[in-house]
Design a protein around this motif. Structure first.
Motif, PDB file in Angstrom:
ATOM      1  N   GLY A  47       4.715  11.029  19.369  1.00  0.00           N
ATOM      2  CA  GLY A  47       4.028   9.888  18.795  1.00  0.00           C
ATOM      3  C   GLY A  47       4.692   9.374  17.531  1.00  0.00           C
ATOM      4  O   GLY A  47       5.750   9.859  17.126  1.00  0.00           O
ATOM      5  N   PRO A  48       4.087   8.388  16.888  1.00  0.00           N
ATOM      6  CA  PRO A  48       4.713   7.749  15.722  1.00  0.00           C
ATOM      7  C   PRO A  48       4.684   8.614  14.476  1.00  0.00           C
ATOM      8  O   PRO A  48       3.877   9.550  14.353  1.00  0.00           O
ATOM      9  CB  PRO A  48       3.875   6.481  15.540  1.00  0.00           C
ATOM     10  N   PHE A  49       5.557   8.267  13.537  1.00  0.00           N
ATOM     11  CA  PHE A  49       5.697   8.977  12.271  1.00  0.00           C
ATOM     12  C   PHE A  49       6.158   7.947  11.246  1.00  0.00           C
ATOM     13  O   PHE A  49       6.959   7.071  11.561  1.00  0.00           O
ATOM     14  CB  PHE A  49       6.745  10.087  12.418  1.00  0.00           C
ATOM     15  N   VAL A  50       5.656   8.029  10.024  1.00  0.00           N
ATOM     16  CA  VAL A  50       6.022   7.081   8.970  1.00  0.00           C
ATOM     17  C   VAL A  50       6.730   7.818   7.843  1.00  0.00           C
ATOM     18  O   VAL A  50       6.232   8.837   7.344  1.00  0.00           O
ATOM     19  CB  VAL A  50       4.787   6.342   8.412  1.00  0.00           C
ATOM     20  N   ILE A  51       7.914   7.323   7.470  1.00  0.00           N
ATOM     21  CA  ILE A  51       8.670   7.856   6.336  1.00  0.00           C
ATOM     22  C   ILE A  51       8.913   6.713   5.358  1.00  0.00           C
ATOM     23  O   ILE A  51       9.465   5.679   5.736  1.00  0.00           O
ATOM     24  CB  ILE A  51      10.021   8.449   6.775  1.00  0.00           C
ATOM     25  N   GLU A  52       8.488   6.886   4.127  1.00  0.00           N
ATOM     26  CA  GLU A  52       8.694   5.850   3.118  1.00  0.00           C
ATOM     27  C   GLU A  52       9.736   6.327   2.115  1.00  0.00           C
ATOM     28  O   GLU A  52       9.661   7.439   1.592  1.00  0.00           O
ATOM     29  CB  GLU A  52       7.388   5.541   2.391  1.00  0.00           C
ATOM     30  N   MET A  53      10.732   5.482   1.888  1.00  0.00           N
ATOM     31  CA  MET A  53      11.758   5.778   0.892  1.00  0.00           C
ATOM     32  C   MET A  53      11.960   4.564   0.002  1.00  0.00           C
ATOM     33  O   MET A  53      11.922   3.427   0.469  1.00  0.00           O
ATOM     34  CB  MET A  53      13.070   6.171   1.563  1.00  0.00           C
ATOM     35  N   HIS A  54      12.165   4.798  -1.271  1.00  0.00           N
ATOM     36  CA  HIS A  54      12.425   3.687  -2.185  1.00  0.00           C
ATOM     37  C   HIS A  54      13.922   3.430  -2.245  1.00  0.00           C
ATOM     38  O   HIS A  54      14.730   4.353  -2.106  1.00  0.00           O
ATOM     39  CB  HIS A  54      11.884   3.981  -3.585  1.00  0.00           C
ATOM     40  N   ALA A 107      -4.535   7.217   7.704  1.00  0.00           N
ATOM     41  CA  ALA A 107      -5.796   6.601   8.107  1.00  0.00           C
ATOM     42  C   ALA A 107      -5.837   6.350   9.616  1.00  0.00           C
ATOM     43  O   ALA A 107      -6.915   6.316  10.219  1.00  0.00           O
ATOM     44  CB  ALA A 107      -6.010   5.294   7.347  1.00  0.00           C
ATOM     45  N   TYR A 108      -4.667   6.173  10.235  1.00  0.00           N
ATOM     46  CA  TYR A 108      -4.577   6.005  11.684  1.00  0.00           C
ATOM     47  C   TYR A 108      -4.404   7.351  12.403  1.00  0.00           C
ATOM     48  O   TYR A 108      -4.282   7.385  13.629  1.00  0.00           O
ATOM     49  CB  TYR A 108      -3.384   5.110  12.044  1.00  0.00           C
ATOM     50  N   GLY A 109      -4.370   8.441  11.620  1.00  0.00           N
ATOM     51  CA  GLY A 109      -4.133   9.746  12.235  1.00  0.00           C
ATOM     52  C   GLY A 109      -2.680   9.972  12.574  1.00  0.00           C
ATOM     53  O   GLY A 109      -2.348  10.748  13.477  1.00  0.00           O
ATOM     54  N   PRO A 141       0.840  -1.205   0.000  1.00  0.00           N
ATOM     55  CA  PRO A 141       0.000   0.000   0.000  1.00  0.00           C
ATOM     56  C   PRO A 141       0.870   1.248   0.000  1.00  0.00           C
ATOM     57  O   PRO A 141       2.100   1.180   0.112  1.00  0.00           O
ATOM     58  CB  PRO A 141      -0.769  -0.123   1.311  1.00  0.00           C
ATOM     59  N   ASP A 142       0.249   2.366  -0.113  1.00  0.00           N
ATOM     60  CA  ASP A 142       0.918   3.640   0.127  1.00  0.00           C
ATOM     61  C   ASP A 142       1.005   3.794   1.652  1.00  0.00           C
ATOM     62  O   ASP A 142       0.007   4.032   2.319  1.00  0.00           O
ATOM     63  CB  ASP A 142       0.096   4.773  -0.497  1.00  0.00           C
TER      64      ASP A 142
END
Length: 539
Positions: free
Chosen positions: A521-528, A495-497, A487-488
């Motif tokens: 709180g949490p944080f999401v970083i996506e890298m290819h 979606a979880y805020g 997924p993205d």
């Protein structure tokens, strides 16, 4: 003062408090609710994962960073079997974990009458994996059983311990006085053996120290010992950071030829708290680790001392006791062995040996460390983590650990990072996870949101199981099953805020990490992976 009557469940919570437990991980169910009766009024924090496997991995990460046993409360049957994978990882990596489960009522056990969540023999199944597995049949045995559990967790090689409590026992009253916590002694080598090792140390001109995860708690003493012996220190994956920023540190895998050369050239090798297993010492399965006729091996587990590689001298002791006792027998520091130059050469040769691709991934890890000093990087089984296991120096003990050793369970990283963040809430925690592995435990970002865990989920996206695909190609096998869609991840986070972002360039990573660390709180970083390897194939 007279005895106060409490239920077994209430007494269990009191005993956990007495032993210093401040957090438990679990999902309540009808087979454990009576264990929760006293929890809300206690000082113990409850963390709810999305899956019991996550509870186990959270307990693992918490235990590694806090130094305390990670504790899980799970239901009988599927709740417990879901936890088994995490217990197996804890067993292989010697992580203290206490799993308390329900089991069906005593009168039903062993009859196979189709009780809810029934297993043929749950305790027998767990006995094959746990250091101890006990069924509490008599409520009044609870204090002694708990004492035994914590004695095992605190005095011998750590690992998972299991206690199951039948549902009808949980609610029974028990006469229980205030718990008197006992701390069992920890093994210490005989004075005569220590004097012999000290003599070997005085005679050695090219000593080397090998450190595994069992040596982490002795980090300050090991730094002193290394200086006093003038000895390079090679750290395995779970020991990285104990020699941070020290000129004698060799933060590289003993699977590398250059590190093996350093070890083979030594006239004395002291191995502290290391299993000397395949995933650290023979990662490439080439069986090239040198035979050592001068190996002094120190371990808390006498059975481990009887397994290969066989030492010239073995000592049953904790690393702390051994190093403390040895320092008392040695003179002040000396610098006659040229160890600084030997360590520097090993580090330089190891970096060269990595090759350009792995070197880029190690540089990425070092960029993270430089951006967020003191960070804890918790890894899953993914490419950049494999690279770090070959060569990476954390800047603190317990600053680098992952599931790409020992048992090697995918999906470990996200929940284990949450556990680490709960143990040190003011420390930035990075979960380095692949797009494939993240989907084993993707829902646990919701758990991170619930408990406010300061975890930065850094997703290394290589469009599937890239490492396995590469291996299949190298073996001449047409890749199959290695392209699960993803997924993205930033949208899932939203979606979880939870805030999240995609990196457009590797140069953007430091700013993104600082932004994430500046939020609660949490944080999401996506890298290819193409940001690190521009030549990576498109998909």
């Amino acid at each position: 003062m007279g005895d106060k009557m409490k239920t077994v469940g209430e007494t269990l919570i009191s005993i956990l408090e007495a032993y210093g437990v401040d957090v438990v991980f679990g999902i309540p169910g009808v087979h454990t609710v009576e264990l929760y009766r006293g929890l809300a009024a206690s000082r113990i924090q409850h963390i709810t994962p999305r899956h019991e496997q996550g509870a186990g991995f959270m307990a693992d990460g918490y235990a590694r960073v806090s130094g305390k046993p990670g504790v899980c409360l799970v239901i009988t049957g599927p709740g417990l079997t879901n936890t088994i994978t995490a217990m197996a990882q804890a067993y292989q990596d010697s992580v203290p974990m206490l799993v308390i489960s329900g089991v069906n009522a005593r009168a039903t056990l062993g009859h196979g009458r189709g009780q809810l969540h029934e297993l043929p023999n749950q305790q027998a199944m767990m006995a094959t994996l746990a250091l101890m597995s006990h069924t509490l049949l008599d409520p009044n045995d609870l204090p002694s059983v708990m004492d035994r559990a914590f004695a095992i967790l605190g005095s011998s090689r750590p690992g998972p311990v299991h206690i199951e409590i039948p549902t009808d026992v949980m609610a029974e009253p028990i006469s229980h006085r205030a718990t008197s916590v006992t701390r069992p002694g920890r093994p210490r080598a005989e004075t005569e053996k220590m004097m012999e090792v000290a003599e070997q140390c005085r005679a050695a001109r090219k000593p080397v120290i090998l450190c595994g995860g069992g040596a982490v708690s002795a980090a300050p003493e090991i730094r002193v010992l290394a200086a006093r012996l003038d000895a390079p220190v090679v750290t395995t994956t779970n020991a990285r950071g104990i020699m941070a920023n020290h000129s004698l540190s060799v933060p590289a895998s003993p699977s590398l030829k250059s590190v093996r050369s350093l070890i083979a050239d030594a006239d004395l090798v002291i191995a502290l708290g290391t299993q000397m297993g395949q995933t650290d010492y023979d990662m490439f399965a080439d069986k090239g680790f040198p035979a050592l006729g001068n190996l002094v091996r120190v371990d808390i587990d006498p059975e481990q001392l009887a397994r290969g590689p066989f030492p010239a001298r073995s000592l049953h002791s904790t690393s702390e006791n051994f190093v403390t006792d040895l320092l008392a027998l040695l003179d002040e520091a000396r610098s006659i062995n040229g160890a600084t130059a030997r360590a520097e050469k090993a580090r330089t040769d190891a970096r060269t040996e990595l090759g350009e691709r792995v070197e880029r991934e190690v540089a990425l890890l070092e960029l993270i460390r430089e951006t967020l000093p003191g960070t804890i990087i918790v890894g899953d089984s993914t490419q950049a983590v494999y690279a770090g296991n070959l060569y990476y120096e954390a800047d603190r003990p317990n600053g680098w650990f992952n599931a790409a050793t020992g048992y090697g369970a995918l999906g470990y990283g996200p929940p284990a990072a949450i556990g680490a963040a709960i143990a040190e809430p003011d420390t930035p925690v990075i979960c380095l996870v692949g797009d494939g592995g993240f989907q084993f435990a993707l829902s646990e970002i919701g758990s991170a949101k619930d408990c406010g865990a300061n975890v930065i989920f850094l997703v290394w996206n290589n469009d599937g199981y890239g490492e396995i695909e590469k291996y299949m190609i190298e073996c001449g096998i047409q890749p199959e099953g290695v392209k699960p869609s993803a997924p993205d991840f930033a949208m899932i986070a939203a979606a979880y805020g939870i805030p999240g972002k995609h990196l457009a360039s590797i140069e953007d990573l430091p700013a993104a990490l600082k932004e994430a660390a500046g939020k609660s709180g949490p944080f999401v970083i996506e890298m290819h992976e193409r940001l690190v390897h521009p030549d990576a194939g498109q998909s």
